[in-house]
Motif scaffolding. Structure first.
Motif, mmCIF file in Angstrom:
data_model
loop_
_atom_site.group_PDB
_atom_site.id
_atom_site.type_symbol
_atom_site.label_atom_id
_atom_site.label_comp_id
_atom_site.label_asym_id
_atom_site.label_seq_id
_atom_site.Cartn_x
_atom_site.Cartn_y
_atom_site.Cartn_z
ATOM 1 N N SER B 4 43.391 48.426 37.727
ATOM 2 C CA SER B 4 42.515 47.341 38.149
ATOM 3 C C SER B 4 41.515 47.053 37.044
ATOM 4 O O SER B 4 41.056 47.949 36.348
ATOM 5 C CB SER B 4 41.802 47.691 39.454
ATOM 6 O OG SER B 4 40.812 48.628 39.193
ATOM 7 N N THR B 5 41.249 45.773 36.867
ATOM 8 C CA THR B 5 40.335 45.375 35.796
ATOM 9 C C THR B 5 39.143 44.679 36.421
ATOM 10 O O THR B 5 39.261 44.059 37.478
ATOM 11 C CB THR B 5 41.046 44.429 34.813
ATOM 12 O OG1 THR B 5 41.669 43.391 35.555
ATOM 13 C CG2 THR B 5 42.091 45.175 34.009
ATOM 14 N N PRO B 6 38.000 44.774 35.767
ATOM 15 C CA PRO B 6 36.788 44.199 36.346
ATOM 16 C C PRO B 6 36.786 42.680 36.262
ATOM 17 O O PRO B 6 37.360 42.102 35.331
ATOM 18 C CB PRO B 6 35.681 44.784 35.465
ATOM 19 C CG PRO B 6 36.342 45.070 34.156
ATOM 20 C CD PRO B 6 37.767 45.419 34.466
ATOM 21 N N ALA B 29 39.634 38.139 36.098
ATOM 22 C CA ALA B 29 39.819 39.523 35.657
ATOM 23 C C ALA B 29 41.018 39.636 34.742
ATOM 24 O O ALA B 29 41.986 38.873 34.846
ATOM 25 C CB ALA B 29 39.997 40.439 36.866
ATOM 26 N N GLY B 30 40.959 40.629 33.853
ATOM 27 C CA GLY B 30 42.089 40.891 32.966
ATOM 28 C C GLY B 30 41.675 41.871 31.898
ATOM 29 O O GLY B 30 40.501 41.953 31.546
ATOM 30 N N ALA B 31 42.666 42.625 31.396
ATOM 31 C CA ALA B 31 42.364 43.640 30.379
ATOM 32 C C ALA B 31 42.258 43.021 28.989
ATOM 33 O O ALA B 31 41.659 43.591 28.088
ATOM 34 C CB ALA B 31 43.440 44.715 30.383
ATOM 35 N N THR B 32 42.874 41.842 28.842
ATOM 36 C CA THR B 32 42.789 41.123 27.563
ATOM 37 C C THR B 32 42.451 39.665 27.868
ATOM 38 O O THR B 32 42.565 39.217 29.016
ATOM 39 C CB THR B 32 44.141 41.131 26.816
ATOM 40 O OG1 THR B 32 45.101 40.458 27.653
ATOM 41 C CG2 THR B 32 44.621 42.547 26.514
ATOM 42 N N ASP B 77 44.598 38.657 22.250
ATOM 43 C CA ASP B 77 44.693 40.107 22.470
ATOM 44 C C ASP B 77 43.325 40.780 22.564
ATOM 45 O O ASP B 77 43.249 42.013 22.732
ATOM 46 C CB ASP B 77 45.481 40.768 21.323
ATOM 47 C CG ASP B 77 46.917 40.268 21.271
ATOM 48 O OD1 ASP B 77 47.472 39.966 22.347
ATOM 49 O OD2 ASP B 77 47.477 40.170 20.164
ATOM 50 N N ALA B 78 42.250 40.014 22.431
ATOM 51 C CA ALA B 78 40.908 40.616 22.501
ATOM 52 C C ALA B 78 40.772 41.417 23.799
ATOM 53 O O ALA B 78 41.184 40.958 24.871
ATOM 54 C CB ALA B 78 39.845 39.521 22.435
ATOM 55 N N VAL B 79 40.218 42.602 23.669
ATOM 56 C CA VAL B 79 40.129 43.530 24.803
ATOM 57 C C VAL B 79 38.855 43.273 25.610
ATOM 58 O O VAL B 79 37.768 43.143 25.049
ATOM 59 C CB VAL B 79 40.138 44.986 24.285
ATOM 60 C CG1 VAL B 79 39.913 45.973 25.431
ATOM 61 C CG2 VAL B 79 41.460 45.272 23.579
ATOM 62 N N ILE B 80 39.030 43.168 26.922
ATOM 63 C CA ILE B 80 37.920 42.851 27.820
ATOM 64 C C ILE B 80 37.442 44.128 28.521
ATOM 65 O O ILE B 80 38.254 44.919 29.005
ATOM 66 C CB ILE B 80 38.388 41.848 28.906
ATOM 67 C CG1 ILE B 80 39.102 40.640 28.287
ATOM 68 C CG2 ILE B 80 37.231 41.443 29.802
ATOM 69 C CD1 ILE B 80 38.270 39.767 27.412
ATOM 70 N N SER B 81 36.122 44.308 28.577
ATOM 71 C CA SER B 81 35.546 45.469 29.265
ATOM 72 C C SER B 81 34.586 44.991 30.345
ATOM 73 O O SER B 81 34.115 43.851 30.310
ATOM 74 C CB SER B 81 34.751 46.329 28.281
ATOM 75 O OG SER B 81 35.529 46.631 27.156
#
Lengths: 136, 96
Positions: B4-6, B29-32, B77-81
């Protein structure tokens, strides 16, 4: 109709002449929904070109954050044409993305020999409509 | 594996607000960035087409992750936090 002060008109001309033969560009911000341009914000033309302009990407982000913080919007988006008339080009129309803004064009082309060509347009969904300019 | 991604905040420019019912800020939401855009498309159909062309970010759409233009940090591809924010701004550009 665009209603704008002489002082702001002079500022746009000064910027356009200083950057000639490259295109100059910038924004005049004003309070949201006021339709009144008040704050002159010259922008750097990242393209540094006589035939193209583009706001620098990070300056663009800062601009919009400042506008949000101040409850302002881009009332006028201006740029110069340095060898053609002060009318939106096909690329100007293709990239126009502020339907609420007055798109001001000035021309510094030499054939005008100092004659002032300062025009304002609405560009909405690819449709260009020229409008009168009232200088107050 | 499902991770799960924020949800993060995304600032929407005027020109794309017709897709968000007028909302200036939405969540997705998404990891990238690519996954975030997929999620945006699920929530607001039509949005991806305005951001992507041939599977890449459109040349005249600027996307920022926090204070950085994503083109310098991996583009799609930028990583999302968690706690990140995204700003979408059309380029202000033209030519004679």
């Amino acid at each position: 109709m665009l209603s704008i002060s002489q002082e702001l008109v002079d500022a746009i001309w000064a910027h356009a002449r200083a950057d000639h033969p490259d295109e100059a560009c910038g924004v005049i911000a004003g309070p949201v929904d006021s339709d009144t341009p008040t704050r002159y914000i010259p922008m750097r033309n990242a393209a540094m070109s006589p035939t193209f302009y583009e706001f620098d990407s990070l300056e663009l982000l800062k601009l919009y954050r400042d506008l949000d913080d101040r409850d302002e919007e881009p009332v006028v988006i201006y740029h110069s044409h340095t060898s053609t008339e002060a009318h939106p080009s096909r690329t100007d129309i293709a990239y126009a993305s502020e339907p609420g803004a007055h798109y001001v064009l000035v021309s510094t082309r030499e054939e005008l020999a100092g004659a002032n060509e300062f025009r304002s347009f609405r560009i909405v969904d690819g449709i260009v409509t020229e409008e009168p300019v009232q200088i107050r | 594996m499902h991770v799960s991604t924020p949800e993060i905040d995304i600032r929407i420019p005027t020109i794309l607000r017709p897709y968000t019912g007028g909302e200036k800020s939405v969540q997705a939401a998404g990891a990238t960035l690519s996954a975030v855009i997929d999620d945006l498309e699920r929530r607001f159909p039509g949005m991806a087409e305005r951001l992507l062309e041939d599977g890449k970010l459109r040349r005249f759409v600027n996307v920022y992750l926090n204070d950085e233009d994503v083109r310098f940090i991996g583009s799609l591809d930028a990583v999302i936090s968690a706690g990140d924010n995204i700003t979408i701004l059309p380029a202000v550009a033209g030519g004679s």
